[in-house]
Design an enzyme around this catalytic site. Structure first.
Site, PDB file in Angstrom:
ATOM      1  N   GLU A   1       0.831  -1.211   0.000  1.00 58.18           N
ATOM      2  CA  GLU A   1       0.000   0.000   0.000  1.00 58.18           C
ATOM      3  C   GLU A   1       0.867   1.264   0.000  1.00 58.18           C
ATOM      4  OE1 GLU A   1      -2.440  -1.499   3.385  1.00 58.18           O
ATOM      5  OE2 GLU A   1      -4.091  -0.842   2.096  1.00 58.18           O
TER       6      GLU A   1
ATOM      7  N   GLU B   1      -3.657  -9.711   3.321  1.00 54.42           N
ATOM      8  CA  GLU B   1      -4.470  -9.436   4.517  1.00 54.42           C
ATOM      9  C   GLU B   1      -5.616 -10.412   4.696  1.00 54.42           C
ATOM     10  OE1 GLU B   1      -3.358  -7.196   2.400  1.00 54.42           O
ATOM     11  OE2 GLU B   1      -2.681  -5.387   3.430  1.00 54.42           O
TER      12      GLU B   1
END
Ligand code: NAD
Length: 718
Positions: A114, A136
């Site tokens: 990210e 995730e």
């Protein structure tokens, strides 16, 4: 002031920000790291600075979110605020009007990716081992640092959903092909040179989503193709997850809603879904077991302290059948010299050929090379001569499951071994203490219970016999780690831990059939419970005849033991069904027929429930609620695991949980067989167990240890 990111301004006006989180082996996203990046953004604003390269001093670029920080969150406001704070820094980074390049020198995962996505370009070392991805979902989370907003805008909604929904690692080459990264570099110097060149060539870099005419590649959530995708995606996801993994739904929602909104609103929506994931019981369960408890195991929590670390150089394996050959393969793969012994040269050679077949397949698929295959095979020596075992540090027997054969090979092998050699049995059912009676050195006798297929199953259950000493246990433990498997340590008992608890799942499903529950409902309940395979299909795989044989052996053993005053044998009510099917030759997959007819259908699974099943076991007029079936399947296992704990078969909660997930696939989102009880709370577990016991029999009576926890407010902890 954070010291997590070192800033160096070059003569060329390019600022290099090197992440190096103090006191941690890897860079992880937390406040300290983000403060460091915020400081880099502040420097970037200075007029003398032309652009920024973000890289890392550690082996990885960044491994993802800091789970230690996440596990301290108790209210949804905390993850919501943390996600927003991270995003605010990253937004500033990309809106400076100056070029920012991420130089990916190692793994770039989760929050790390990210951060990289907020840079205007991403250049990675072209090393196939380098992992890029958003894993995730595997921890019950979603990317909360802008991943669900930037990824769909960069690579399109469909590809972004795949990356985030599956959570798989992506190699630099593949990432380049899908437009996830900008370029690859051969080595570190080239990486930095390319990053500098990119900055010089793009002095006013802006993100595509900040350009006035921005369009989602492949369309936003309103476009017909993507709307169609979203009309089926939730059901496709549910077909695999049975709704047990809310993170998958949350990822879909965040991307869908984000695809209707502007960047900043989409970012807030993402933070809300992130908070929902972070607070979910499923995520807490997974992180508890597959992160904390697994790490504790790998660091040796169940290994006796004070015994020097050991390595096996030469391994002897007795019996080159399915298991022996599998153990030979994984050991040779770890660089160990293996002597593979069987009664005939052909049988021993066949064991080696099993390895060859696996390796040929790997070479064909490009996962290995011919040289590696040949080197591995050269380490396996098939033989019929016990003298070849001389010099082994460890011998594992994997001959037929027969006490007298095992006793005989133990004696023959020991005659060739030095006093220092550890002797292990891969028995799946015979108590280790009994087998050790054939050994001249029972203190060096131990159980190493592998699972089939050995090359794919991650667990080895180490069984400590009554006389096994600590040095032997430590050496067996070291060996399991040496071959890249996860060890759990249990005390000796019939069925040990894994076989004993796993059996309750299968037998509960079979008992339902006897009661008149529709077989399809039973199978679906297994999958809804989160198990990888439904109970009747699993019984067919294992084989009904094997299960019957073990039950009858147990009955005989207990009768022999109780001629004094021992345990009485209580037959599981499902065993009558197993016997009935065996009597008509339906013994399981190996003969093509059991609860299923195998290999007949054109379905991908190749099996159909035997149509006659409902004639032999008529379906009751009233069917129970599906939740009751799910509860029975899970409570049967959790309660048996709790009994193993109170009887001292289990030595740790971590071993119980990790062993249940890795050993027989206990629903991972429950965090393992004992975490299931913890998450529910002992009082609620006891109450539901009592209801089930009243309706279905004493096997559901709650384990005493949980009854006590319910009284005292306790839980399973190490
Ligand atoms: P298998 O029948 O495939 O192999 C057994 C091998 O032992 C055969 O090659 C046989 O020739 C050899 N053998 C028999 N007597 C011998 C002797 N006296 N000396 C040397 N070799 C001899 O069986 P398997 O499935 O590999 O199981 C082996 C052991 O592993 C058993 O104790 C079994 O309970 C245990 N185990 C099996 C599984 C499984 O899923 N199959 C899982 C865990 C443990």
């Amino acid at each position: 002031m954070s010291n997590a990111v070192e800033l160096t301004l070059g003569d060329d006006g390019i600022l290099v920000a090197t992440m190096d989180l103090p006191g941690r082996p890897m860079n992880v996203v937390n406040d300290t790291l983000m403060q460091g990046i915020a400081a880099a953004v502040t420097r970037l604003a200075e007029p003398a600075v032309k652009g920024l390269i973000l890289t890392s001093a550690k082996a990885d670029f960044c491994a993802g979110g800091d789970l230690d920080r996440m596990s301290m969150w108790t209210t949804p406001e905390e993850p919501f605020a943390a996600a927003n704070a991270m995003k605010a820094v990253l937004r500033q980074l990309e809106l400076q009007g100056k070029p920012v390049v991420a130089a990916l020198n190692g793994h770039t995962l989760g929050g790390g990716l990210e951060i990289a996505l907020a840079c205007h370009a991403r250049i990675a070392l072209a090393e196939p081992r380098l992992k890029i991805g958003q894993p995730e979902v595997k921890l019950g989370l979603l990317p909360g640092g802008g991943g669900t907003v930037r990824l769909p805008r960069l690579v399109g909604i469909q590809q972004a959903l795949q990356i985030m929904g599956e959570g798989n690692d992506i190699s630099p080459d593949k990432a380049l092909g899908m437009g996830l990264i900008t370029a690859t570099a051969r080595d570190h110097d080239e990486l930095m040179a390319q990053a500098r060149a990119w900055i010089n060539a793009n002095p006013k870099a802006r993100q595509p989503w900040d350009l006035p005419k921005f369009r989602f590649p492949g369309g936003d959530s309103r476009s017909p193709a993507i709307a169609q995708l979203f009309s089926v995606a939730p059901s496709v996801a549910s077909a695999k997850s049975w709704g047990n993994y809310p993170a998958i739904q949350h990822i879909l929602s965040a991307v869908f809603e984000g695809g209707l909104l502007g960047f900043d609103q989409a970012s807030v929506v993402e933070s809300r879904y992130f908070a929902a994931c972070a607070m979910s019981q499923q995520s807490k369960n997974i992180i508890n077991t597959l992160w904390y408890q697994l790490n504790a195991i790998k660091k040796g929590a169940s290994r006796p302290a004070g015994v020097a670390p050991s390595k096996v150089q030469k391994l002897g394996i007795l019996g080159a059948g399915m298991m022996g050959a599998g153990i030979a393969h994984v050991s040779a793969k770890a660089g160990i010299e293996v002597v593979l012994l069987d009664t005939t040269a052909e049988a021993a050679e066949r064991g080696k050929l099993q390895s060859q077949a696996l390796l040929d397949k790997a070479v064909k698929k490009g996962r290995s090379t011919a040289e590696k295959r040949d080197a591995l095979l050269a380490r396996i020596t098939p033989t019929t001569r016990y003298e070849a075992l001389q010099g082994c540090d460890l011998v594992i027997e994997a001959v037929f499951e027969d006490r007298s054969i095992k006793a005989s090979v133990t004696k023959l092998a020991e005659a060739q071994l030095t006093a220092a050699t550890v002797f292990a049995s891969n028995t799946s059912t015979l108590p280790i203490t009994g087998l050790a009676q054939a050994s001249a050195r029972p203190s060096q006798f131990i159980g190493l219970h592998f699972f089939s297929p050995v090359d794919r199953m991650p667990l080895v259950e180490i069984i400590v016999g009554r006389q096994t000493d600590d040095t032997t246990l430590a050496r067996a433990f070291d060996f399991v780690l040496q071959i890249g498997k996860t060890p759990i340590v249990v005390n000796d008992s019939r069925g040990f831990y894994t076989s004993r608890v796993f059996g309750t799942y299968v037998m509960e499903g079979i008992t339902m059939l006897k009661e008149g529950v529709h077989p399809r409902s039973i199978e679906v309940a297994g999958l809804q419970a989160g198990m990888p395979m439904p109970p009747l299909a699993l019984m067919d795989e294992v084989s009904l005849s094997l299960s019957l044989h073990v039950a009858e052996q147990t009955k005989k053993d207990l009768a022999a033991a109780s001629s004094g005053a021992g345990q009485a044998y209580t037959e599981h009510p499902g065993m009558a069904v197993v016997r009935q099917l065996c009597e008509i030759g339906r013994v399981g997959k190996k003969v093509g027929k059991g609860f299923y007819d195998w290999g007949l259908s054109s379905e991908s699974s190749g099996k159909v429930l035997w149509p006659e099943l409902t004639h032999h076991f008529p379906v009751a007029a009233t069917q129970p609620p599906q939740q009751e079936l799910i509860d029975r399947l899970l409570f049967a296992q959790a309660n048996e695991a709790a009994r193993c704990f109170e009887e001292g078969v289990l030595r740790s909660v971590a071993d119980a949980n990790v062993g249940s997930i890795f050993g027989w696939g206990f629903a991972p989102f429950h965090g393992g067989a004992l975490q299931f009880v913890n998450a529910m709370g002992a009082a609620a577990f006891v109450k539901r167990s009592q209801e089930l016991a009243q309706k279905f029999g004493p096997r559901f009576a709650p384990a005493t240890v949980v009854v006590q926890q319910a009284r005292s407010g306790g839980r399973f902890t190490d």
